[in-house]
Design a protein around this motif. Structure first.
Motif, PDB file in Angstrom:
ATOM      1  N   MET A   1      38.499 -71.497   1.965  1.00 16.84           N
ATOM      2  CA  MET A   1      37.774 -70.627   2.575  1.00 16.84           C
ATOM      3  C   MET A   1      38.382 -70.630   3.842  1.00 16.84           C
ATOM      4  N   ASP A   2      38.509 -69.416   4.444  1.00 18.90           N
ATOM      5  CA  ASP A   2      39.255 -69.375   5.926  1.00 18.90           C
ATOM      6  C   ASP A   2      38.290 -69.401   6.810  1.00 18.90           C
ATOM      7  N   ALA A   3      38.577 -70.055   7.891  1.00 21.74           N
ATOM      8  CA  ALA A   3      37.579 -70.325   9.028  1.00 21.74           C
ATOM      9  C   ALA A   3      37.590 -69.085  10.017  1.00 21.74           C
ATOM     10  N   VAL A   4      36.678 -68.668  10.584  1.00 26.20           N
ATOM     11  CA  VAL A   4      36.785 -67.380  11.254  1.00 26.20           C
ATOM     12  C   VAL A   4      36.411 -67.961  12.939  1.00 26.20           C
ATOM     13  N   VAL A   5      37.669 -67.629  13.574  1.00 26.68           N
ATOM     14  CA  VAL A   5      37.608 -67.986  15.067  1.00 26.68           C
ATOM     15  C   VAL A   5      37.305 -66.956  15.715  1.00 26.68           C
ATOM     16  N   ASP A   6      36.032 -67.041  16.710  1.00 28.48           N
ATOM     17  CA  ASP A   6      35.492 -65.856  17.433  1.00 28.48           C
ATOM     18  C   ASP A   6      36.098 -66.383  18.817  1.00 28.48           C
ATOM     19  N   LEU A   7      37.163 -65.596  18.993  1.00 28.49           N
ATOM     20  CA  LEU A   7      37.875 -65.579  20.458  1.00 28.49           C
ATOM     21  C   LEU A   7      37.081 -64.992  21.650  1.00 28.49           C
ATOM     22  N   PRO A   8      37.199 -65.288  22.692  1.00 32.49           N
ATOM     23  CA  PRO A   8      36.535 -64.532  23.546  1.00 32.49           C
ATOM     24  C   PRO A   8      36.938 -63.292  23.881  1.00 32.49           C
ATOM     25  N   LYS A   9      36.302 -62.608  24.393  1.00 29.72           N
ATOM     26  CA  LYS A   9      36.781 -60.992  24.869  1.00 29.72           C
ATOM     27  C   LYS A   9      37.675 -61.228  26.086  1.00 29.72           C
ATOM     28  N   ALA A  10      38.934 -60.688  25.993  1.00 28.20           N
ATOM     29  CA  ALA A  10      39.887 -60.677  27.087  1.00 28.20           C
ATOM     30  C   ALA A  10      39.129 -60.040  28.388  1.00 28.20           C
ATOM     31  N   GLN A  11      39.225 -60.670  29.534  1.00 35.50           N
ATOM     32  CA  GLN A  11      38.787 -60.425  30.713  1.00 35.50           C
ATOM     33  C   GLN A  11      39.545 -58.905  30.959  1.00 35.50           C
ATOM     34  N   HIS A  12      38.569 -58.122  31.688  1.00 30.84           N
ATOM     35  CA  HIS A  12      38.803 -56.784  31.938  1.00 30.84           C
ATOM     36  C   HIS A  12      39.257 -56.663  33.447  1.00 30.84           C
ATOM     37  N   VAL A  13      40.447 -55.938  33.682  1.00 24.30           N
ATOM     38  CA  VAL A  13      40.706 -55.711  35.168  1.00 24.30           C
ATOM     39  C   VAL A  13      41.105 -54.519  35.490  1.00 24.30           C
ATOM     40  N   LEU A  14      40.380 -53.815  36.597  1.00 21.26           N
ATOM     41  CA  LEU A  14      40.489 -52.435  36.859  1.00 21.26           C
ATOM     42  C   LEU A  14      41.584 -52.522  37.969  1.00 21.26           C
ATOM     43  N   LEU A  15      42.889 -52.038  37.761  1.00 18.42           N
ATOM     44  CA  LEU A  15      43.824 -52.041  38.716  1.00 18.42           C
ATOM     45  C   LEU A  15      43.898 -50.695  39.315  1.00 18.42           C
ATOM     46  N   VAL A  16      43.793 -50.671  40.783  1.00 21.93           N
ATOM     47  CA  VAL A  16      43.935 -49.356  41.336  1.00 21.93           C
ATOM     48  C   VAL A  16      44.910 -49.280  42.524  1.00 21.93           C
ATOM     49  N   GLU A  17      46.310 -48.711  42.163  1.00 25.21           N
ATOM     50  CA  GLU A  17      47.433 -49.028  42.943  1.00 25.21           C
ATOM     51  C   GLU A  17      48.232 -47.579  42.710  1.00 25.21           C
ATOM     52  N   GLY A  18      48.386 -46.897  43.905  1.00 20.38           N
ATOM     53  CA  GLY A  18      49.210 -45.845  43.805  1.00 20.38           C
ATOM     54  C   GLY A  18      50.819 -45.802  43.711  1.00 20.38           C
ATOM     55  N   ASP A  19      51.238 -46.797  44.113  1.00 19.06           N
ATOM     56  CA  ASP A  19      52.627 -46.995  44.196  1.00 19.06           C
ATOM     57  C   ASP A  19      53.003 -47.322  42.481  1.00 19.06           C
ATOM     58  N   LEU A  20      53.616 -46.470  41.806  1.00 20.75           N
ATOM     59  CA  LEU A  20      54.189 -46.602  40.482  1.00 20.75           C
ATOM     60  C   LEU A  20      54.729 -47.949  40.275  1.00 20.75           C
ATOM     61  N   THR A  21      55.768 -48.476  40.959  1.00 20.44           N
ATOM     62  CA  THR A  21      56.479 -49.696  40.744  1.00 20.44           C
ATOM     63  C   THR A  21      55.905 -50.772  40.857  1.00 20.44           C
ATOM     64  N   LEU A  22      54.905 -50.966  41.949  1.00 23.11           N
ATOM     65  CA  LEU A  22      54.048 -52.146  41.813  1.00 23.11           C
ATOM     66  C   LEU A  22      52.788 -51.929  40.869  1.00 23.11           C
ATOM     67  N   GLN A  23      52.402 -50.954  40.661  1.00 20.71           N
ATOM     68  CA  GLN A  23      51.345 -50.744  39.535  1.00 20.71           C
ATOM     69  C   GLN A  23      51.851 -51.117  38.317  1.00 20.71           C
ATOM     70  N   ARG A  24      53.028 -50.754  37.703  1.00 21.50           N
ATOM     71  CA  ARG A  24      53.498 -51.298  36.580  1.00 21.50           C
ATOM     72  C   ARG A  24      53.951 -52.820  36.566  1.00 21.50           C
ATOM     73  N   SER A  25      54.431 -53.204  37.834  1.00 21.73           N
ATOM     74  CA  SER A  25      54.621 -54.675  37.670  1.00 21.73           C
ATOM     75  C   SER A  25      53.244 -55.519  37.627  1.00 21.73           C
ATOM     76  N   VAL A  26      52.301 -55.171  38.303  1.00 26.62           N
ATOM     77  CA  VAL A  26      51.017 -55.897  38.186  1.00 26.62           C
ATOM     78  C   VAL A  26      50.437 -55.701  36.941  1.00 26.62           C
TER      79      VAL A  26
END
Length: 107
Positions: A1-26
């Protein structure tokens, strides 16, 4: 029987950035590090995105059209459900706000 691994939910980040280049990079760095990322292009868009979720972290540009980073932070900290969300503010300027003014935004 396979073990079920309960991984923690990924942390959620709200990124508010108007410069498209910096936004994409971050955004790319955060996604590659395993974070879930929601992107907003300015402070008002960021407030709209906050209505649907409470992020684990807010990263925002200090100088944005329509609603700047300080006013966005003030709005976030004034709401019960988001007042504990940590904020990292980005800027290209050397000096933006006296630390005494910025510290008044903390809960």
């Amino acid at each position: 029987m396979d073990a079920v691994v309960d991984l923690p939910k990924a942390q959620h980040v709200l990124l508010v950035e108007g410069d498209l280049t910096l936004q994409r990079s971050v955004e790319s760095m955060l996604l590659n590090s395993g974070y879930r990322v929601t992107v907003a292009t300015d402070g008002l868009d960021g407030l709209v995105k906050l209505e649907g979720c409470v992020p684990d972290l807010l990263i925002c540009d200090a100088l944005m059209p329509r609603l700047n980073g300080l006013d966005l932070t003030r709005a976030v900290k004034s709401k019960q459900e988001t007042k504990r969300v940590p904020v990292i503010m980005l800027t290209a300027r050397t000096i933006l706000v006296p630390s005494s003014r910025a510290s008044t935004l903390a809960p």
